[in-house]
Design a protein around this motif. Structure first.
Motif, PDB file in Angstrom:
ATOM      1  N   ASP A 203       0.837  -1.202   0.000  1.00  0.00           N
ATOM      2  CA  ASP A 203       0.000   0.000   0.000  1.00  0.00           C
ATOM      3  C   ASP A 203       0.870   1.249   0.000  1.00  0.00           C
ATOM      4  N   GLY A 204       0.528   2.177  -0.871  1.00  0.00           N
ATOM      5  CA  GLY A 204       1.274   3.428  -0.928  1.00  0.00           C
ATOM      6  C   GLY A 204       2.492   3.342  -1.834  1.00  0.00           C
ATOM      7  N   PHE A 205       2.759   2.159  -2.393  1.00  0.00           N
ATOM      8  CA  PHE A 205       3.875   2.032  -3.334  1.00  0.00           C
ATOM      9  C   PHE A 205       3.333   1.749  -4.736  1.00  0.00           C
ATOM     10  N   GLN A 206       3.984   2.359  -5.715  1.00  0.00           N
ATOM     11  CA  GLN A 206       3.520   2.183  -7.083  1.00  0.00           C
ATOM     12  C   GLN A 206       3.724   0.739  -7.551  1.00  0.00           C
ATOM     13  N   THR A 207       4.890   0.182  -7.222  1.00  0.00           N
ATOM     14  CA  THR A 207       5.173  -1.192  -7.619  1.00  0.00           C
ATOM     15  C   THR A 207       4.609  -2.156  -6.577  1.00  0.00           C
ATOM     16  N   LYS A 208       3.658  -2.985  -7.021  1.00  0.00           N
ATOM     17  CA  LYS A 208       3.070  -3.968  -6.108  1.00  0.00           C
ATOM     18  C   LYS A 208       3.879  -5.262  -6.217  1.00  0.00           C
ATOM     19  N   LEU A 209       4.447  -5.690  -5.123  1.00  0.00           N
ATOM     20  CA  LEU A 209       5.353  -6.844  -5.167  1.00  0.00           C
ATOM     21  C   LEU A 209       4.622  -8.188  -5.127  1.00  0.00           C
ATOM     22  N   ILE A 210       3.539  -8.251  -4.368  1.00  0.00           N
ATOM     23  CA  ILE A 210       2.837  -9.537  -4.224  1.00  0.00           C
ATOM     24  C   ILE A 210       1.599  -9.564  -5.111  1.00  0.00           C
ATOM     25  N   ARG A 211       1.486 -10.606  -5.894  1.00  0.00           N
ATOM     26  CA  ARG A 211       0.337 -10.749  -6.782  1.00  0.00           C
ATOM     27  C   ARG A 211      -0.388 -12.061  -6.521  1.00  0.00           C
ATOM     28  N   THR A 212      -1.707 -12.029  -6.727  1.00  0.00           N
ATOM     29  CA  THR A 212      -2.498 -13.256  -6.692  1.00  0.00           C
ATOM     30  C   THR A 212      -2.579 -13.796  -8.104  1.00  0.00           C
ATOM     31  N   VAL A 213      -2.305 -15.080  -8.258  1.00  0.00           N
ATOM     32  CA  VAL A 213      -2.492 -15.706  -9.564  1.00  0.00           C
ATOM     33  C   VAL A 213      -3.732 -16.575  -9.423  1.00  0.00           C
ATOM     34  N   ARG A 214      -4.799 -16.115 -10.016  1.00  0.00           N
ATOM     35  CA  ARG A 214      -6.107 -16.733  -9.809  1.00  0.00           C
ATOM     36  C   ARG A 214      -6.085 -18.251 -10.013  1.00  0.00           C
ATOM     37  N   GLY A 215      -6.605 -18.937  -9.016  1.00  0.00           N
ATOM     38  CA  GLY A 215      -6.693 -20.385  -9.112  1.00  0.00           C
ATOM     39  C   GLY A 215      -5.359 -21.101  -8.895  1.00  0.00           C
ATOM     40  N   MET A 216      -4.288 -20.340  -8.716  1.00  0.00           N
ATOM     41  CA  MET A 216      -2.964 -20.947  -8.581  1.00  0.00           C
ATOM     42  C   MET A 216      -2.328 -20.666  -7.226  1.00  0.00           C
ATOM     43  N   GLY A 217      -2.261 -19.421  -6.852  1.00  0.00           N
ATOM     44  CA  GLY A 217      -1.605 -19.083  -5.592  1.00  0.00           C
ATOM     45  C   GLY A 217      -1.074 -17.664  -5.612  1.00  0.00           C
ATOM     46  N   TYR A 218       0.105 -17.483  -5.018  1.00  0.00           N
ATOM     47  CA  TYR A 218       0.673 -16.143  -4.892  1.00  0.00           C
ATOM     48  C   TYR A 218       2.102 -16.122  -5.387  1.00  0.00           C
ATOM     49  N   VAL A 219       2.499 -14.944  -5.886  1.00  0.00           N
ATOM     50  CA  VAL A 219       3.868 -14.795  -6.330  1.00  0.00           C
ATOM     51  C   VAL A 219       4.402 -13.433  -5.893  1.00  0.00           C
ATOM     52  N   LEU A 220       5.654 -13.409  -5.513  1.00  0.00           N
ATOM     53  CA  LEU A 220       6.324 -12.152  -5.246  1.00  0.00           C
ATOM     54  C   LEU A 220       7.292 -11.902  -6.402  1.00  0.00           C
ATOM     55  N   ASP A 221       7.119 -10.755  -7.018  1.00  0.00           N
ATOM     56  CA  ASP A 221       7.871 -10.447  -8.213  1.00  0.00           C
ATOM     57  C   ASP A 221       8.443  -9.047  -8.123  1.00  0.00           C
ATOM     58  N   ALA A 222       9.772  -8.959  -8.215  1.00  0.00           N
ATOM     59  CA  ALA A 222      10.437  -7.649  -8.082  1.00  0.00           C
ATOM     60  C   ALA A 222      10.051  -6.699  -9.204  1.00  0.00           C
ATOM     61  N   GLU A 223       9.665  -7.267 -10.353  1.00  0.00           N
ATOM     62  CA  GLU A 223       9.224  -6.423 -11.468  1.00  0.00           C
ATOM     63  C   GLU A 223       7.896  -5.767 -11.109  1.00  0.00           C
ATOM     64  N   GLY A 224       7.156  -6.475 -10.262  1.00  0.00           N
ATOM     65  CA  GLY A 224       5.889  -5.940  -9.774  1.00  0.00           C
ATOM     66  C   GLY A 224       4.815  -5.880 -10.832  1.00  0.00           C
TER      67      GLY A 224
END
Ligand code: CA
Length: 226
Positions: A203-224
């Protein structure tokens, strides 16, 4: 790798010994402070898991005697919840890390592995993604230089996501690694925890590091993602 467990609570001791043995370690268990000190000083251990409140002499004394003898193996302290002063005292008297009781075995195992790798000087003490930094030694997280307060679970969750950056982690894997739960357990716990973690670090950062991959799980991606 040889580990000494000093724990007087029978169930906890047995559980630790069995769990560490199953994880491939040689684990010796003793149930009071005097035996703990004797074992630590006379055998060659790579790591000690040390309870604080022990019959005979307490964990502080065991630790002081280990360090006074010039032994430098990592020591992981087990301490009761809310004994904040204990933690400070433990770290000051030469403990390398502490874990609050009750703990999930997976969490203990992760700490043990971290300490053992660090003991050999291989492991980096920081994990990074974009402008976020996780300090494994001090259990601290910063983003953009600002400190972020996380609970122990949130920290463990973030550490897992960071160690496996770019990889989609299924809920079942997160459940077993961070919560010691199996797949049938209530995965809502994980959704809630991820949502909270995300609010704290994204929250408050332009680049979101954690994403939900629907039906799969979660990923943390530095590219955001946006
Ligand atoms: Ca105890």
């Amino acid at each position: 790798m040889k580990i000494l467990i000093v724990e007087d609570e029978p169930k906890t001791g047995d559980y630790l010994k069995q769990g560490l043995a199953e994880a491939g370690f040689v684990a010796d268990l003793v149930r009071d402070g005097l035996d703990g000190r004797h074992q630590a000083l006379t055998q060659d251990y790579d790591l000690v898991v040390l309870d604080v409140m022990l019959p005979g002499i307490d964990g502080w004394q065991v630790l002081r005697d280990i360090r006074a003898a010039g032994l430098r193996m990592p020591v992981l302290f087990l301490t009761a919840r809310d004994q904040v002063e204990d933690r400070v005292k433990g770290l000051e008297s030469g403990a390398d890390d502490y874990l609050l009781k009750p703990f999930a075995f997976a969490e203990l195992l992760a700490r043990v592995r971290t300490l053992l790798r660090r003991g050999k000087g291989i492991e980096a003490e920081h994990l990074r993604a974009a402008d976020m930094e996780l300090d494994l030694l001090r259990r601290r997280v910063t983003r953009g230089g600002r400190r972020i307060d996380l609970t122990a679970k949130e920290f463990a969750l973030l550490e897992l996501l960071l160690r496996r950056q770019g990889e989609v982690l299924p809920r079942s894997l997160i459940a077993s690694q961070v919560w010691d739960m199996n797949f049938d357990s209530d995965t809502n716990v994980i959704e809630v925890a991820v949502r909270r973690l995300r609010a704290k670090i994204d929250d408050g950062f332009q680049t979101k590091l954690i994403r939900t991959v629907r039906g799969m799980g979660y990923v943390l991606d530095a590219e955001g993602g946006a």
